[in-house]
Design a protein around this motif. Structure first.
Motif, short mmCIF file in Angstrom:
data_model
loop_
_atom_site.label_atom_id
_atom_site.label_comp_id
_atom_site.label_asym_id
_atom_site.label_seq_id
_atom_site.Cartn_x
_atom_site.Cartn_y
_atom_site.Cartn_z
N MET A 64 42.13 62.69 6.45
CA MET A 64 41.72 61.33 6.11
C MET A 64 40.89 61.30 4.84
N ASP A 65 41.19 60.33 3.98
CA ASP A 65 40.34 60.09 2.83
C ASP A 65 39.37 58.95 3.16
N GLU A 66 38.52 58.59 2.19
CA GLU A 66 37.50 57.58 2.46
C GLU A 66 38.09 56.22 2.82
N LYS A 67 39.20 55.87 2.18
CA LYS A 67 39.83 54.58 2.47
C LYS A 67 40.37 54.54 3.90
N GLN A 68 41.07 55.61 4.30
CA GLN A 68 41.62 55.65 5.66
C GLN A 68 40.49 55.61 6.69
N PHE A 69 39.41 56.31 6.40
CA PHE A 69 38.27 56.32 7.30
C PHE A 69 37.69 54.90 7.44
N ALA A 70 37.55 54.21 6.31
CA ALA A 70 37.03 52.84 6.33
C ALA A 70 37.97 51.91 7.09
N ASP A 71 39.29 52.09 6.89
CA ASP A 71 40.28 51.26 7.58
C ASP A 71 40.20 51.48 9.10
N ALA A 72 40.04 52.74 9.50
CA ALA A 72 39.96 53.05 10.93
C ALA A 72 38.71 52.40 11.55
N ILE A 73 37.62 52.44 10.83
CA ILE A 73 36.39 51.82 11.32
C ILE A 73 36.60 50.33 11.54
N LYS A 74 37.27 49.67 10.59
CA LYS A 74 37.52 48.22 10.70
C LYS A 74 38.38 47.89 11.90
N ILE A 75 39.35 48.74 12.20
CA ILE A 75 40.28 48.47 13.29
C ILE A 75 39.65 48.72 14.65
N PHE A 76 38.96 49.85 14.78
CA PHE A 76 38.54 50.30 16.11
C PHE A 76 37.08 50.02 16.45
N TYR A 77 36.30 49.57 15.46
CA TYR A 77 34.88 49.34 15.74
C TYR A 77 34.45 47.94 15.33
N MET A 125 37.77 66.25 14.67
CA MET A 125 38.15 64.84 14.57
C MET A 125 36.93 63.93 14.47
N HIS A 126 35.86 64.30 15.14
CA HIS A 126 34.65 63.47 15.15
C HIS A 126 33.77 63.69 13.92
N HIS A 127 34.02 64.77 13.19
CA HIS A 127 33.13 65.11 12.06
C HIS A 127 32.99 63.98 11.03
N PRO A 128 34.09 63.32 10.61
CA PRO A 128 33.94 62.27 9.59
C PRO A 128 33.07 61.10 10.04
N PHE A 129 32.91 60.94 11.36
CA PHE A 129 32.14 59.82 11.89
C PHE A 129 30.65 60.14 12.04
N GLY A 165 65.85 54.01 23.59
CA GLY A 165 65.96 54.28 22.16
C GLY A 165 65.01 55.39 21.78
N LYS A 166 64.70 55.45 20.51
CA LYS A 166 63.76 56.46 20.05
C LYS A 166 62.36 56.14 20.58
N PRO A 167 61.57 57.17 20.88
CA PRO A 167 60.17 56.90 21.20
C PRO A 167 59.50 56.15 20.06
N ARG A 168 58.60 55.25 20.40
CA ARG A 168 57.87 54.50 19.39
C ARG A 168 56.38 54.80 19.55
N LEU A 169 55.77 55.24 18.46
CA LEU A 169 54.39 55.69 18.48
C LEU A 169 53.48 54.61 17.88
N HIS A 170 52.50 54.18 18.65
CA HIS A 170 51.57 53.13 18.21
C HIS A 170 50.21 53.75 17.93
N TYR A 171 49.82 53.75 16.66
CA TYR A 171 48.52 54.27 16.25
C TYR A 171 48.29 53.82 14.82
N TYR A 172 47.13 54.12 14.26
CA TYR A 172 46.92 53.75 12.86
C TYR A 172 47.47 54.86 11.97
N ASN A 173 47.64 54.54 10.70
CA ASN A 173 48.30 55.46 9.78
C ASN A 173 47.30 56.47 9.22
#
Length: 222
Positions: free
Chosen positions: A209-222, A107-111, A3-11
């Protein structure tokens, strides 16, 4: 059944972006499966879907592929975006490694800690304008062709446009002011139909990324 490729990552922007760009350039339809919580990520790990316990992961052609460069190499080879011979592929590899080095810095700058952000931003601007973009300006000047390698549209063009736009959007809007050939090149590649479509409002391309997306990414990956 394929089928179609399926991409798994955060939004949000991250390591999946270049993969998405390459699929768009190849005209391949795909699906996005967003990781919205730490539980989503843990489930992928427990199901054995992540070879090295990390994303991005792309389900494609019966495989669950991880490691960004491996995924990009596969897509580029499958859709004839990787050069006609070993010499062209070697040139692309060299150029792309440089593009990805710059992209990683951005990519690393926001962190970075708040008190280090200004210094880090200055370093990114310095490296972009004295190390990376001068190389591509010179390549275009030396061969006088429309595309970066072999005078044919390739993954190198896709990835250079991506990093140019990323640098303009997230670092310095006039970053190309001293690179006239890259400015023309940017306009040319941006108007390739598949690319132009991806750059239109409402496409699947992720904004910075805005501040909310940044915060969400931190919660998921850290």
């Amino acid at each position: 059944m394929a089928g179609k490729p399926r991409l798994h990552y955060y939004n949000g922007r991250g390591r999946m972006d270049t993969i998405q760009w390459l699929l768009e350039a190849a005209g391949v339809e795909y699906e996005e499966q967003f990781i919205e919580s730490k539980e989503d990520l843990e489930k992928l790990k427990k199901d054995g879907a992540l070879l090295f316990q990390q994303v991005p992961m792309v389900e494609m052609d019966g495989m669950k592929m991880v490691q960004s460069r491996a995924i990009l190499n596969y897509i580029a080879a499958k859709y004839n975006l990787c050069g006609k011979d070993l010499k062209e592929k070697a040139l692309m590899d060299m150029y792309i490694e440089g593009m990805m080095d710059l992209g990683e810095m951005i990519m690393h700058h926001p962190f970075k800690p708040a008190d280090a952000k200004e210094k880090d931003l200055a370093l990114i601007i310095e490296k972009a304008t004295t190390r990376y973009f001068p190389v591509f300006e010179k390549v275009l000047k030396d061969h006088g062709q429309d595309y970066l390698v072999g005078n044919k549209f390739s993954r190198a063009d896709v990835q250079l446009l991506e990093v140019i736009l990323m640098t303009e959007e997230e670092v310095k809007p006039d970053i190309l002011s001293k690179f006239p050939l890259l400015k023309v090149y940017k306009g040319r590649i941006s108007n390739i139909p598949m690319i132009k479509k991806f750059l239109q409002p409402g496409s699947a391309r992720k904004p910075p990324m805005d501040e909310k997306q940044f915060a969400d990414a931190i919660k998921i990956f850290y």
